[in-house]
Design a protein around this motif. Structure first.
Motif, PDB file in Angstrom:
ATOM      1  N   LEU A  58       0.804  -1.401   0.059  1.00 47.96           N
ATOM      2  CA  LEU A  58       0.133  -0.051   0.001  1.00 47.96           C
ATOM      3  C   LEU A  58       1.102   0.974  -0.245  1.00 47.96           C
ATOM      4  CD1 LEU A  58      -3.017  -0.949   2.387  1.00 47.96           C
ATOM      5  CD2 LEU A  58      -3.002  -0.916  -0.430  1.00 47.96           C
ATOM      6  N   ASP A  59       2.083   1.122   0.723  1.00 44.40           N
ATOM      7  CA  ASP A  59       3.077   2.412   0.039  1.00 44.40           C
ATOM      8  C   ASP A  59       3.389   2.459  -0.766  1.00 44.40           C
ATOM      9  OD1 ASP A  59       2.479   3.042   3.230  1.00 44.40           O
ATOM     10  OD2 ASP A  59       4.543   1.771   3.857  1.00 44.40           O
ATOM     11  N   ARG A  60       3.856   1.213  -1.522  1.00 47.02           N
ATOM     12  CA  ARG A  60       4.473   2.177  -2.320  1.00 47.02           C
ATOM     13  C   ARG A  60       3.805   1.700  -4.218  1.00 47.02           C
ATOM     14  NH1 ARG A  60       7.031  -1.437   0.742  1.00 47.02           N
ATOM     15  NH2 ARG A  60       9.693  -1.453   0.513  1.00 47.02           N
ATOM     16  N   LEU A  61       2.305   0.881  -3.935  1.00 50.57           N
ATOM     17  CA  LEU A  61       1.329   0.925  -5.300  1.00 50.57           C
ATOM     18  C   LEU A  61       0.136   2.031  -4.721  1.00 50.57           C
ATOM     19  CD1 LEU A  61       1.258  -2.843  -6.012  1.00 50.57           C
ATOM     20  CD2 LEU A  61       2.559  -0.765  -6.678  1.00 50.57           C
ATOM     21  N   ILE A  62       0.426   3.291  -4.948  1.00 51.21           N
ATOM     22  CA  ILE A  62      -1.039   3.903  -4.645  1.00 51.21           C
ATOM     23  C   ILE A  62      -1.461   4.074  -5.584  1.00 51.21           C
ATOM     24  CG2 ILE A  62       1.083   5.533  -4.121  1.00 51.21           C
ATOM     25  CD1 ILE A  62       1.183   7.021  -6.776  1.00 51.21           C
ATOM     26  N   TYR A  63      -1.675   3.182  -5.970  1.00 53.06           N
ATOM     27  CA  TYR A  63      -3.076   3.308  -6.993  1.00 53.06           C
ATOM     28  C   TYR A  63      -3.825   2.134  -6.894  1.00 53.06           C
ATOM     29  CZ  TYR A  63      -1.415   7.283  -9.793  1.00 53.06           C
ATOM     30  OH  TYR A  63      -1.397   8.456 -10.187  1.00 53.06           O
ATOM     31  N   LEU A  64      -3.453   1.400  -5.854  1.00 52.11           N
ATOM     32  CA  LEU A  64      -4.127  -0.498  -5.989  1.00 52.11           C
ATOM     33  C   LEU A  64      -5.331  -0.222  -5.546  1.00 52.11           C
ATOM     34  CD1 LEU A  64      -3.297  -3.179  -5.927  1.00 52.11           C
ATOM     35  CD2 LEU A  64      -2.640  -2.553  -3.399  1.00 52.11           C
ATOM     36  N   SER A  65      -6.063   0.626  -4.618  1.00 51.20           N
ATOM     37  CA  SER A  65      -7.168   1.312  -4.391  1.00 51.20           C
ATOM     38  C   SER A  65      -8.326   1.359  -5.240  1.00 51.20           C
ATOM     39  CB  SER A  65      -7.101   2.164  -3.253  1.00 51.20           C
ATOM     40  OG  SER A  65      -6.763   3.444  -3.475  1.00 51.20           O
ATOM     41  N   TYR A  66      -7.650   2.091  -6.645  1.00 54.73           N
ATOM     42  CA  TYR A  66      -8.406   2.281  -7.528  1.00 54.73           C
ATOM     43  C   TYR A  66      -8.143   0.879  -8.264  1.00 54.73           C
ATOM     44  CZ  TYR A  66      -7.904   6.967  -6.483  1.00 54.73           C
ATOM     45  OH  TYR A  66      -6.947   8.047  -5.770  1.00 54.73           O
ATOM     46  N   GLY A  67      -7.308   0.725  -8.890  1.00 58.05           N
ATOM     47  CA  GLY A  67      -7.405  -0.925  -9.705  1.00 58.05           C
ATOM     48  C   GLY A  67      -8.185  -1.935  -8.735  1.00 58.05           C
ATOM     49  N   LEU A  68      -8.421  -2.513  -7.450  1.00 58.83           N
ATOM     50  CA  LEU A  68      -9.004  -3.242  -6.766  1.00 58.83           C
ATOM     51  C   LEU A  68     -10.670  -2.699  -6.614  1.00 58.83           C
ATOM     52  CD1 LEU A  68      -7.016  -4.017  -3.765  1.00 58.83           C
ATOM     53  CD2 LEU A  68      -7.460  -4.892  -5.931  1.00 58.83           C
ATOM     54  N   ALA A  69     -11.086  -1.725  -6.226  1.00 61.34           N
ATOM     55  CA  ALA A  69     -12.628  -1.203  -6.987  1.00 61.34           C
ATOM     56  C   ALA A  69     -12.904  -0.721  -8.475  1.00 61.34           C
ATOM     57  CB  ALA A  69     -12.941   0.870  -6.806  1.00 61.34           C
ATOM     58  N   ALA A  70     -11.617  -0.822  -9.558  1.00 60.77           N
ATOM     59  CA  ALA A  70     -12.751  -1.459 -10.642  1.00 60.77           C
ATOM     60  C   ALA A  70     -12.594  -3.107 -10.436  1.00 60.77           C
ATOM     61  CB  ALA A  70     -11.169  -1.151 -11.271  1.00 60.77           C
ATOM     62  N   ILE A  71     -12.036  -3.313  -9.834  1.00 54.43           N
ATOM     63  CA  ILE A  71     -11.495  -5.290  -9.914  1.00 54.43           C
ATOM     64  C   ILE A  71     -13.318  -5.718  -8.999  1.00 54.43           C
ATOM     65  CG2 ILE A  71     -11.419  -7.272  -9.187  1.00 54.43           C
ATOM     66  CD1 ILE A  71      -8.359  -6.158 -10.055  1.00 54.43           C
ATOM     67  N   LEU A  72     -13.715  -5.056  -8.036  1.00 55.44           N
ATOM     68  CA  LEU A  72     -15.016  -5.139  -8.001  1.00 55.44           C
ATOM     69  C   LEU A  72     -15.952  -4.816  -8.348  1.00 55.44           C
ATOM     70  CD1 LEU A  72     -14.195  -4.256  -4.102  1.00 55.44           C
ATOM     71  CD2 LEU A  72     -14.364  -6.898  -4.712  1.00 55.44           C
ATOM     72  N   GLY A  73     -16.363  -3.568  -8.815  1.00 55.84           N
ATOM     73  CA  GLY A  73     -17.378  -3.011  -9.505  1.00 55.84           C
ATOM     74  C   GLY A  73     -17.110  -4.098 -10.918  1.00 55.84           C
ATOM     75  N   PHE A  74     -16.274  -4.348 -11.850  1.00 57.35           N
ATOM     76  CA  PHE A  74     -16.362  -5.819 -12.013  1.00 57.35           C
ATOM     77  C   PHE A  74     -16.682  -6.869 -12.637  1.00 57.35           C
ATOM     78  CE2 PHE A  74     -14.478  -9.450 -14.489  1.00 57.35           C
ATOM     79  CZ  PHE A  74     -14.597  -9.674 -16.156  1.00 57.35           C
ATOM     80  N   ILE A  75     -16.757  -7.654 -11.079  1.00 58.84           N
ATOM     81  CA  ILE A  75     -16.953  -8.949 -10.328  1.00 58.84           C
ATOM     82  C   ILE A  75     -18.954  -8.187 -10.309  1.00 58.84           C
ATOM     83  CG2 ILE A  75     -16.724 -10.191  -8.407  1.00 58.84           C
ATOM     84  CD1 ILE A  75     -13.926  -9.867  -8.620  1.00 58.84           C
ATOM     85  N   GLY A  76     -18.785  -7.274  -9.828  1.00 58.22           N
ATOM     86  CA  GLY A  76     -20.462  -6.856  -9.327  1.00 58.22           C
ATOM     87  C   GLY A  76     -21.288  -7.036 -10.914  1.00 58.22           C
ATOM     88  N   VAL A  77     -20.850  -6.715 -11.065  1.00 58.68           N
ATOM     89  CA  VAL A  77     -21.311  -7.069 -12.373  1.00 58.68           C
ATOM     90  C   VAL A  77     -21.072  -8.190 -13.295  1.00 58.68           C
ATOM     91  CG1 VAL A  77     -21.771  -6.037 -15.464  1.00 58.68           C
ATOM     92  CG2 VAL A  77     -20.864  -4.377 -13.719  1.00 58.68           C
ATOM     93  N   LYS A  78     -20.691  -9.237 -13.038  1.00 56.56           N
ATOM     94  CA  LYS A  78     -20.522 -10.364 -14.259  1.00 56.56           C
ATOM     95  C   LYS A  78     -21.876 -10.645 -13.097  1.00 56.56           C
ATOM     96  CE  LYS A  78     -17.713 -14.724 -13.783  1.00 56.56           C
ATOM     97  NZ  LYS A  78     -17.954 -15.140 -14.870  1.00 56.56           N
TER      98      LYS A  78
END
Length: 203
Positions: A58-78
């Motif tokens: 989390l210290d290094r991958l500052i955009y990880l939260s955005y990526g995880l949000a996109a993945i969870l949104g995609f899985i929700g649509v699926k």
């Protein structure tokens, strides 16, 4: 009952919360109950050991939260599309399956891997990501240097790494350097490390 018991209960509860939270994501990839159960069980066994890794990421991958949000949104649509495809709810399409596009497992895995890859690359190559990485490394090396009280060789090595990270920080654009200078805790930690190194060198 001691405070340690409460700590263990809190850690165990967090493990269970994370495991339950991952069940919809697993269902987004497979409907096999055995796989869902074993994946959840293994996540319970391994999450506690991954806490320090996740904290470092989390210290290094500052955009990880955005990526995880996109993945969870995609899985929700699926999951919604899959539920519509196997619909038996009477007030939706008179209880008949809805003719919608279903997203296959291969596509799901490709999307998840692609989003994570883009997230990691963006975090590591962007100016903001480089600034965050340099700050995290400098903070870690400064704290480690101050804790290494009895090993002068190891301390010298860590201080060299700290100087290298500070050089990276100086090479950043001014707006990021200004933001870093405003972090009082980090600046105090760096000043302590330099002051202690100066006093040690003078002995």
């Amino acid at each position: 009952m001691t405070p340690m018991l409460l700590v263990m209960v809190a850690i165990g509860g967090t493990d269970i919360l994370f495991a339950l939270d991952s069940i919809p994501a697993i269902f987004g990839l497979t409907q096999n109950v055995y796989l869902v159960f074993t994946a959840t069980a293994f996540s319970l066994l391994g999450l506690r050991q991954l806490y320090f890794l996740i904290d470092g990421l989390l210290d290094r991958l500052i955009y990880l939260s955005y990526g995880l949000a996109a993945i969870l949104g995609f899985i929700g649509v699926k999951l919604v599309l899959h539920a519509l495809h196997e619909n038996n709810v009477p007030f939706i399409n008179n209880g008949q399956p809805v003719d919608v596009v279903e997203i296959g497992t291969g596509v799901s895995l490709a999307v998840i891997i692609g989003v994570l890859a883009v997230t990691v690359l963006a975090s590591l190559t962007s100016a903001r990501g480089k600034a965050q990485n340099a700050v995290a490394a400098a903070r870690r090396h400064a704290a480690e240097y101050l804790d290494m009280a009895k090993d002068p060789i190891r301390r010298a090595d860590i201080f060299g790494k700290l100087l290298a990270e500070q050089a990276k920080i100086r090479a950043l654009p001014e707006k990021y350097r200004a933001q870093i200078r405003e972090e009082q805790e980090l600046m105090a930690l760096l000043h302590r490390a330099h002051a202690e190194h100066g006093s040690t060198s003078a002995r």
